[in-house]
Enzyme design. Structure first.
Site, mmCIF file in Angstrom:
data_model
loop_
_atom_site.group_PDB
_atom_site.id
_atom_site.type_symbol
_atom_site.label_atom_id
_atom_site.label_comp_id
_atom_site.label_asym_id
_atom_site.label_seq_id
_atom_site.Cartn_x
_atom_site.Cartn_y
_atom_site.Cartn_z
ATOM 1 N N HIS A 49 0.842 -1.195 0.000
ATOM 2 C CA HIS A 49 0.000 0.000 0.000
ATOM 3 C C HIS A 49 0.880 1.249 0.000
ATOM 4 C CE1 HIS A 49 0.435 -0.830 4.451
ATOM 5 N NE2 HIS A 49 0.858 0.414 4.380
HETATM 6 P P1 TYD Z 1 -2.276 -4.414 7.849
HETATM 7 O O1 TYD Z 1 -2.771 -3.103 7.332
HETATM 8 O O2 TYD Z 1 -2.692 -5.659 7.180
HETATM 9 O O3 TYD Z 1 -0.702 -4.375 7.865
HETATM 10 P P2 TYD Z 1 0.252 -4.192 6.593
HETATM 11 O O4 TYD Z 1 -0.598 -3.816 5.421
HETATM 12 O O5 TYD Z 1 1.158 -3.053 6.977
HETATM 13 O O6 TYD Z 1 0.970 -5.451 6.393
HETATM 14 O O7 TYD Z 1 -2.645 -4.489 9.391
HETATM 15 C C1 TYD Z 1 -2.935 -5.692 10.063
HETATM 16 C C2 TYD Z 1 -4.057 -5.464 11.069
HETATM 17 O O8 TYD Z 1 -3.668 -4.554 12.078
HETATM 18 C C3 TYD Z 1 -5.292 -4.895 10.426
HETATM 19 O O9 TYD Z 1 -6.398 -5.552 10.998
HETATM 20 C C4 TYD Z 1 -5.290 -3.441 10.855
HETATM 21 C C5 TYD Z 1 -4.560 -3.472 12.160
HETATM 22 N N1 TYD Z 1 -3.795 -2.254 12.434
HETATM 23 C C6 TYD Z 1 -4.216 -1.399 13.440
HETATM 24 O O10 TYD Z 1 -5.241 -1.632 14.108
HETATM 25 N N2 TYD Z 1 -3.484 -0.288 13.708
HETATM 26 C C7 TYD Z 1 -2.363 0.010 13.020
HETATM 27 O O11 TYD Z 1 -1.714 1.028 13.315
HETATM 28 C C8 TYD Z 1 -1.942 -0.874 11.958
HETATM 29 C C9 TYD Z 1 -0.717 -0.572 11.152
HETATM 30 C C10 TYD Z 1 -2.684 -1.981 11.698
#
Ligand code: TYD
Length: 132
Positions: A49
């Site tokens: 992303h």
């Molecule tokens: P995700 O967005 O899938 O991580 P990445 O794309 O960076 O690999 O995040 C995993 C989960 O954690 C998703 O359910 C959202 C949650 N999350 C939060 O609640 N707060 C945050 O600051 C972040 C980064 C993720």
């Protein structure tokens, strides 16, 4: 594409080392959120992303991992393995994290609290945004 990798000051003595990070000092923004990834499974690739307004600094405080940085025109790979190095990921930078060592702890300092609306998770949409 310019990659900004901060080398933080290490306060070392015979007891070991310590790094201190202050907002608007070592870190160029107000730190509103800290999150970290650990126990990342082998072969996992995450991220995929870009952000509209969020600025972040990625620090691999233990172990190692790789980051693909893609500004829509150019791609660069950054290896993170030092607890005193921080990779700046600004706005409109597609990024992917992978090759996590089994002991990797990737800590992220973020300029905003979590907001799903700030995410661009579709690569074609990201490229369109870059062209605007
Ligand atoms: P995700 O967005 O899938 O991580 P990445 O794309 O960076 O690999 O995040 C995993 C989960 O954690 C998703 O359910 C959202 C949650 N999350 C939060 O609640 N707060 C945050 O600051 C972040 C980064 C993720």
């Amino acid at each position: 594409m310019q990659i900004v990798k901060y080398q933080f000051q290490q306060h070392g003595d015979d007891r070991g080392r310590l790094v201190a990070l202050e907002e608007y000092g070592d870190i160029p923004f107000e730190i509103k959120r800290v999150y970290y990834m650990y126990e990342t499974k082998e072969g996992v690739r995450r991220g995929f992303h870009a952000h509209r307004t969020l600025e972040q600094i990625l620090i691999c405080i233990h172990g190692s991992c790789e980051i693909l940085m893609d500004n829509g025109k150019e791609k660069k790979i950054v290896f993170l393995e030092k607890p005193y190095e921080g990779l700046y990921v600004g706005t409109l930078m597609w990024h992917e994290m992978y090759n996590f060592s089994s002991d990797a702890v990737l800590m992220v300092l973020a300029s905003e609290t979590y907001n799903e609306e700030d995410y661009m998770r579709n690569y074609d949409e990201f490229l369109k945004m870059i062209k605007k």
